[in-house]
Write an enzyme that holds these catalytic residues in place. Structure first.
Site, PDB file in Angstrom:
ATOM      1  N   ASP A  67     -12.143  14.713 -55.505  1.00 55.56           N
ATOM      2  CA  ASP A  67     -12.777  13.398 -56.027  1.00 55.56           C
ATOM      3  C   ASP A  67     -11.951  12.517 -56.766  1.00 55.56           C
ATOM      4  O   ASP A  67     -12.578  11.570 -57.565  1.00 55.56           O
ATOM      5  CB  ASP A  67     -14.064  13.837 -56.939  1.00 55.56           C
ATOM      6  CG  ASP A  67     -15.077  14.778 -56.185  1.00 55.56           C
ATOM      7  OD1 ASP A  67     -15.365  14.599 -54.968  1.00 55.56           O
ATOM      8  OD2 ASP A  67     -15.789  15.563 -56.952  1.00 55.56           O
ATOM      9  N   SER A  99     -19.405   6.081 -56.089  1.00 51.37           N
ATOM     10  CA  SER A  99     -17.977   5.565 -55.615  1.00 51.37           C
ATOM     11  C   SER A  99     -17.678   6.070 -53.998  1.00 51.37           C
ATOM     12  O   SER A  99     -18.154   7.199 -53.875  1.00 51.37           O
ATOM     13  CB  SER A  99     -16.898   6.084 -56.363  1.00 51.37           C
ATOM     14  OG  SER A  99     -17.174   6.018 -57.930  1.00 51.37           O
ATOM     15  N   HIS A 141     -19.116   9.718 -53.346  1.00 52.02           N
ATOM     16  CA  HIS A 141     -19.480  10.272 -54.637  1.00 52.02           C
ATOM     17  C   HIS A 141     -20.343   9.824 -55.475  1.00 52.02           C
ATOM     18  O   HIS A 141     -20.081   8.726 -55.934  1.00 52.02           O
ATOM     19  CB  HIS A 141     -18.084  10.906 -55.113  1.00 52.02           C
ATOM     20  CG  HIS A 141     -18.356  11.952 -56.496  1.00 52.02           C
ATOM     21  ND1 HIS A 141     -18.698  13.237 -56.016  1.00 52.02           N
ATOM     22  CD2 HIS A 141     -18.480  11.526 -57.775  1.00 52.02           C
ATOM     23  CE1 HIS A 141     -18.584  13.990 -57.472  1.00 52.02           C
ATOM     24  NE2 HIS A 141     -18.465  12.927 -58.258  1.00 52.02           N
ATOM     25  N   ASN A 193     -15.008   9.570 -48.278  1.00 49.61           N
ATOM     26  CA  ASN A 193     -16.217  10.362 -49.115  1.00 49.61           C
ATOM     27  C   ASN A 193     -16.932   9.435 -49.816  1.00 49.61           C
ATOM     28  O   ASN A 193     -16.446   8.520 -50.542  1.00 49.61           O
ATOM     29  CB  ASN A 193     -15.501  11.408 -49.972  1.00 49.61           C
ATOM     30  CG  ASN A 193     -16.522  12.358 -50.661  1.00 49.61           C
ATOM     31  OD1 ASN A 193     -17.420  12.814 -49.765  1.00 49.61           O
ATOM     32  ND2 ASN A 193     -16.317  12.673 -51.949  1.00 49.61           N
TER      33      ASN A 193
END
Ligand code: GAR
Length: 203
Positions: free
Chosen positions: A142, A133, A106, A104
């Site tokens: 997260d 990040s 972020h 992912n």
């Protein structure tokens, strides 16, 4: 050859950056969106990449949606799932199924500013530096192990849009690079530790 799918919910500029990077030995088998209106779907079609919608609104609950999403992804037999502005919270079952092969991006320097509205919150907090990040996804929203970050300065007079734009430039650099590391077999999640070229990555 590394098989991947990219999951989006909106405009898909990170997805586009990954497609345009033409990373050697990476095959993007499909772009999947939970939102039929996601702008990024059009780009995928123009590129001749299969564009698939799994509309979360058609499912009774999060678990039913995630089960359908998992079935959709798994038909492509992927080695890596790339979340690129995919704005759904995923169930532990889903996350565990893809452990070590789910990335992912972020828009903050995690662990700062998990969740939404990161740029507004960075400005409110008065930080001098902000950024992006890329991390492996775990059950901790997260909060998964961080692979890479890029930093930008917060400048006098910035509003959220200006700051978001500065961060986005870095997002488009950093995410293809991380995908490339993964494709080259250089990046691994071992237990809860990120390894790059066999060395522990710490943040
Ligand atoms: C990006 O800024 C990405 O970091 C963020 O959404 C935006 C998507 O833009 N992701 C998150 O906030 C995930 N929690 P894009 O659709 O143009 O790539």
């Amino acid at each position: 050859m590394l098989s991947t799918v990219i999951l989006i919910s909106g405009r898909g500029t990170n997805m586009k950056a990954i497609v345009e990077a033409q990373i050697p030995n990476v095959q993007i088998k499909a772009i999947i969106s939970n939102d039929p209106e996601a702008k990024g779907l059009e780009y995928a079609k123009q590129q001749g990449i299969e564009a698939v919608v799994v509309n979360h609104k058609e499912f009774a609950n999060r678990s039913a949606f995630d089960t359908a999403l998992k079935a959709c992804i798994d038909q492509f037999e992927v080695d890596l799932v790339i979340l690129a502005g995919f704005m759904r919270i995923l169930t532990p079952d889903f996350v565990q199924h893809y452990r070590g092969r789910l990335l992912n991006i972020h828009p903050s320097l995690l662990p700062l500013f998990k969740g939404l509205h990161t740029h507004e919150r960075a400005l409110e907090a008065g930080v001098k530096e902000h950024g992006v990040s890329v991390h492996f996804v775990t059950e901790d929203l997260d909060g998964g192990p961080i692979i890479a970050q890029a930093r930008v300065p917060v400048l006098e007079g910035d509003d959220a849009d200006a700051l978001a734009g500065r961060v986005l430039v870095q997002e488009h650099q950093i995410y293809p690079k991380v995908v490339q590391w993964f494709a080259e077999g250089r990046l691994k999640l071992q237990d809860s530790q990120v390894l790059l070229d066999g060395e522990a990555v710490t943040f």
